[in-house]
Design a protein around this motif. Structure first.
Motif, PDB file in Angstrom:
ATOM      1  N   SER A 137       0.844  -1.057   0.002  1.00  0.00           N
ATOM      2  CA  SER A 137       0.019   0.101   0.049  1.00  0.00           C
ATOM      3  C   SER A 137       0.992   1.265   0.073  1.00  0.00           C
ATOM      4  O   SER A 137       2.018   1.381   0.453  1.00  0.00           O
ATOM      5  N   GLY A 138       0.225   2.352  -0.166  1.00  0.00           N
ATOM      6  CA  GLY A 138       0.880   3.484  -0.390  1.00  0.00           C
ATOM      7  C   GLY A 138      -0.171   4.594  -0.064  1.00  0.00           C
ATOM      8  O   GLY A 138      -0.774   4.609   0.818  1.00  0.00           O
ATOM      9  N   GLY A 139      -0.046   5.820  -1.065  1.00  0.00           N
ATOM     10  CA  GLY A 139      -0.932   6.823  -1.056  1.00  0.00           C
ATOM     11  C   GLY A 139      -0.379   7.927  -0.094  1.00  0.00           C
ATOM     12  O   GLY A 139      -1.105   9.053  -0.127  1.00  0.00           O
ATOM     13  N   ALA A 140       0.600   8.003   0.191  1.00  0.00           N
ATOM     14  CA  ALA A 140       1.086   9.123   0.952  1.00  0.00           C
ATOM     15  C   ALA A 140       1.311  10.402  -0.042  1.00  0.00           C
ATOM     16  O   ALA A 140       1.636  10.162  -1.320  1.00  0.00           O
ATOM     17  N   ALA A 141       0.725  11.528   0.216  1.00  0.00           N
ATOM     18  CA  ALA A 141       0.715  12.642  -0.734  1.00  0.00           C
ATOM     19  C   ALA A 141       1.911  13.012  -1.393  1.00  0.00           C
ATOM     20  O   ALA A 141       3.071  13.233  -0.635  1.00  0.00           O
ATOM     21  N   GLY A 142       1.904  12.973  -2.522  1.00  0.00           N
ATOM     22  CA  GLY A 142       3.079  13.167  -3.514  1.00  0.00           C
ATOM     23  C   GLY A 142       4.212  12.149  -3.782  1.00  0.00           C
ATOM     24  O   GLY A 142       5.112  12.296  -4.626  1.00  0.00           O
ATOM     25  N   ALA A 143       3.943  11.041  -3.105  1.00  0.00           N
ATOM     26  CA  ALA A 143       4.887  10.226  -3.260  1.00  0.00           C
ATOM     27  C   ALA A 143       4.785   9.277  -4.351  1.00  0.00           C
ATOM     28  O   ALA A 143       3.666   9.335  -5.141  1.00  0.00           O
ATOM     29  N   PRO A 144       5.788   8.660  -5.019  1.00  0.00           N
ATOM     30  CA  PRO A 144       5.679   7.922  -6.408  1.00  0.00           C
ATOM     31  C   PRO A 144       4.472   6.884  -5.887  1.00  0.00           C
ATOM     32  O   PRO A 144       4.617   6.104  -5.184  1.00  0.00           O
ATOM     33  N   GLY A 145       3.745   6.955  -7.111  1.00  0.00           N
ATOM     34  CA  GLY A 145       2.744   5.959  -7.309  1.00  0.00           C
ATOM     35  C   GLY A 145       1.563   6.100  -6.538  1.00  0.00           C
ATOM     36  O   GLY A 145       0.295   5.312  -6.503  1.00  0.00           O
ATOM     37  N   SER A 146       1.421   7.376  -5.652  1.00  0.00           N
ATOM     38  CA  SER A 146       0.261   7.744  -4.982  1.00  0.00           C
ATOM     39  C   SER A 146      -0.810   8.333  -5.890  1.00  0.00           C
ATOM     40  O   SER A 146      -2.108   8.449  -5.304  1.00  0.00           O
ATOM     41  N   GLY A 147      -0.615   8.843  -7.302  1.00  0.00           N
ATOM     42  CA  GLY A 147      -1.489   9.454  -7.814  1.00  0.00           C
ATOM     43  C   GLY A 147      -2.087  10.572  -7.345  1.00  0.00           C
ATOM     44  O   GLY A 147      -1.158  11.381  -6.705  1.00  0.00           O
ATOM     45  N   SER A 148      -3.308  10.720  -7.068  1.00  0.00           N
ATOM     46  CA  SER A 148      -3.841  11.953  -6.307  1.00  0.00           C
ATOM     47  C   SER A 148      -4.240  12.041  -4.941  1.00  0.00           C
ATOM     48  O   SER A 148      -4.980  12.647  -4.271  1.00  0.00           O
ATOM     49  N   SER A 149      -3.733  10.725  -4.504  1.00  0.00           N
ATOM     50  CA  SER A 149      -4.126  10.422  -2.954  1.00  0.00           C
ATOM     51  C   SER A 149      -3.350  11.480  -1.991  1.00  0.00           C
ATOM     52  O   SER A 149      -2.468  12.038  -2.321  1.00  0.00           O
ATOM     53  N   THR A 150      -4.182  11.763  -0.838  1.00  0.00           N
ATOM     54  CA  THR A 150      -3.808  12.737  -0.036  1.00  0.00           C
ATOM     55  C   THR A 150      -3.325  12.161   1.297  1.00  0.00           C
ATOM     56  O   THR A 150      -2.909  12.891   2.373  1.00  0.00           O
ATOM     57  N   GLY A 151      -3.365  10.926   1.183  1.00  0.00           N
ATOM     58  CA  GLY A 151      -2.952   9.957   2.520  1.00  0.00           C
ATOM     59  C   GLY A 151      -2.979   8.642   2.509  1.00  0.00           C
ATOM     60  O   GLY A 151      -3.558   8.217   1.790  1.00  0.00           O
ATOM     61  N   PRO A 152      -2.385   7.975   3.530  1.00  0.00           N
ATOM     62  CA  PRO A 152      -1.747   6.537   3.090  1.00  0.00           C
ATOM     63  C   PRO A 152      -3.241   5.830   3.207  1.00  0.00           C
ATOM     64  O   PRO A 152      -3.870   5.815   4.180  1.00  0.00           O
ATOM     65  N   HIS A 153      -3.487   5.011   2.241  1.00  0.00           N
ATOM     66  CA  HIS A 153      -4.655   4.068   1.915  1.00  0.00           C
ATOM     67  C   HIS A 153      -4.572   3.161   0.854  1.00  0.00           C
ATOM     68  O   HIS A 153      -3.688   3.606   0.010  1.00  0.00           O
ATOM     69  N   VAL A 154      -5.286   2.337   0.686  1.00  0.00           N
ATOM     70  CA  VAL A 154      -5.642   1.444  -0.312  1.00  0.00           C
ATOM     71  C   VAL A 154      -7.046   1.749  -1.047  1.00  0.00           C
ATOM     72  O   VAL A 154      -7.993   1.727  -0.180  1.00  0.00           O
ATOM     73  N   HIS A 155      -7.144   2.057  -2.277  1.00  0.00           N
ATOM     74  CA  HIS A 155      -8.565   2.079  -3.077  1.00  0.00           C
ATOM     75  C   HIS A 155      -8.660   0.978  -3.683  1.00  0.00           C
ATOM     76  O   HIS A 155      -8.010   0.137  -4.426  1.00  0.00           O
ATOM     77  N   TRP A 156      -9.863   0.315  -3.278  1.00  0.00           N
ATOM     78  CA  TRP A 156     -10.222  -1.066  -3.884  1.00  0.00           C
ATOM     79  C   TRP A 156     -11.687  -1.095  -4.784  1.00  0.00           C
ATOM     80  O   TRP A 156     -12.606  -0.365  -4.176  1.00  0.00           O
ATOM     81  N   HIS A 157     -11.767  -1.541  -5.867  1.00  0.00           N
ATOM     82  CA  HIS A 157     -13.165  -1.753  -6.373  1.00  0.00           C
ATOM     83  C   HIS A 157     -12.876  -2.942  -7.416  1.00  0.00           C
ATOM     84  O   HIS A 157     -11.803  -3.538  -7.653  1.00  0.00           O
ATOM     85  N   MET A 158     -14.056  -3.254  -8.016  1.00  0.00           N
ATOM     86  CA  MET A 158     -13.966  -4.461  -8.831  1.00  0.00           C
ATOM     87  C   MET A 158     -14.739  -3.871 -10.221  1.00  0.00           C
ATOM     88  O   MET A 158     -15.408  -2.798 -10.159  1.00  0.00           O
ATOM     89  N   ILE A 159     -14.406  -4.770 -11.036  1.00  0.00           N
ATOM     90  CA  ILE A 159     -15.250  -4.443 -12.474  1.00  0.00           C
ATOM     91  C   ILE A 159     -15.730  -5.649 -13.028  1.00  0.00           C
ATOM     92  O   ILE A 159     -14.947  -6.645 -12.992  1.00  0.00           O
ATOM     93  N   ASN A 160     -17.033  -5.472 -13.460  1.00  0.00           N
ATOM     94  CA  ASN A 160     -17.813  -6.932 -13.765  1.00  0.00           C
ATOM     95  C   ASN A 160     -17.307  -7.180 -15.461  1.00  0.00           C
ATOM     96  O   ASN A 160     -16.523  -6.385 -15.983  1.00  0.00           O
TER      97      ASN A 160
END
Length: 287
Positions: A137-160
């Motif tokens: 996991s990542g998500g730290a603001a501005g870190a490589p690979g974080s995209g637009s995230s502003t804090g550490p977390h993982v985003h999870w979704h599914m695609i049918n």
């Protein structure tokens, strides 16, 4: 097996737990709990690997601000991300606002995605079983690979299979949210699926509140020690298993076919008995 305080050494204990090397794209690497390219597809065995983490942003909140949907689970950077079901890995570095994204292509045509990773754990095309570590996991603001995230977390979704993003919790509710059975019952080797089932049992009956990730640590072991009070364990609840903890586990295993000594030295036969207990249907459900 080597022992220090009477329990098995951690390396042996975690044999088969997904620990792998960290890569960004590239070839598949060896990983306990995952198979290299070309291995037969696993049954998907879908479950929620993030039940021990708080949700900071739910599905509807994503939709309300114009997102296509997702669930954000708060966790520290570098947390291992278990596959929610078996399938084939596709890594997408720097995937726009999602940052580093891993996609798992499941045999039933569904896909799951984890976003804002700090690192990938496998190469494109690797075939994994449910519970194998697919990234960190990542998500730290501005870190490589974080995209637009502003804090550490993982985003999870599914695609049918039609390409529509869906809520994984709704999907899991429809199939019951189950864990696969562990092969430890047959081979006597403890791996991530066995430990996921152990964590799920401990969650259901003994107050465990950590993630169902198949990587046991102090919280898992402390819950195990609490559970073993019913099997003669009288030591501290300190999350550091030793000979007394494992002797109690052997007493439990003896009720499920283990016929060896109660000596606190876990071996294949001890693990088989423990796994028979964990493979009860009542410990399948994670939702």
């Amino acid at each position: 097996m080597c022992e220090t305080d009477g329990g098995i050494d951690r390396r042996t204990l975690l044999r088969g737990v997904a620990a792998g090397a960290v890569v960004l794209g590239g070839a598949a690497v060896g990983l306990g709990g995952a198979l290299a390219v070309g291995a037969p597809a696993y049954a998907s065995g879908f479950y929620n690997p993030f039940t021990g983490y708080p949700i900071s942003d739910g599905w509807q909140a994503h939709l309300d601000r114009g997102s296509l949907g997702g669930i954000d689970y708060v966790m520290s950077v570098g947390t291992r991300l278990p596959a929610c079901g078996g399938g084939t890995i596709q890594n997408i570095p720097y995937n726009g606002t999602g940052g580093h994204t891993v996609t798992i292509h499941h045999p039933n045509g569904y896909r799951t995605q984890y976003m804002h990773l700090s690192a990938f754990s496998l190469g494109n095309g690797a075939v994994v079983g449910a519970g194998a570590t697919v990234g960190l996991s990542g998500g730290a603001a501005g870190a490589p690979g974080s995209g637009s995230s502003t804090g550490p977390h993982v985003h999870w979704h599914m695609i049918n299979p039609s390409g529509v993003r869906i809520n994984p919790l709704t999907y899991l509710a429809g199939i019951g949210g189950t864990l696969p059975k562990t092969s430890t019952e047959s081979d006597g080797i403890p791996g991530p699926i066995m430990w996921q089932r152990a964590q799920n049992w401990l969650r259901m009956e003994h107050g465990y509140t950590g993630p169902i990730d198949g990587a046991p640590g102090p919280n898992t072991y402390a819950a195990l020690q609490r559970a073993m009070r019913g099997y003669g364990y009288t030591g501290p609840i300190d999350g550091v298993p030793g000979v007394n903890t494992w002797a109690a586990v052997q007493r439990l295993a003896a009720r499920w076919g283990y016929t060896g000594p109660i000596d606190g030295v876990m071996g294949p036969n001890s693990w088989r008995g423990f796994a028979r207990f964990l493979n009860q249907d009542r410990y399948d459900r994670t939702s």
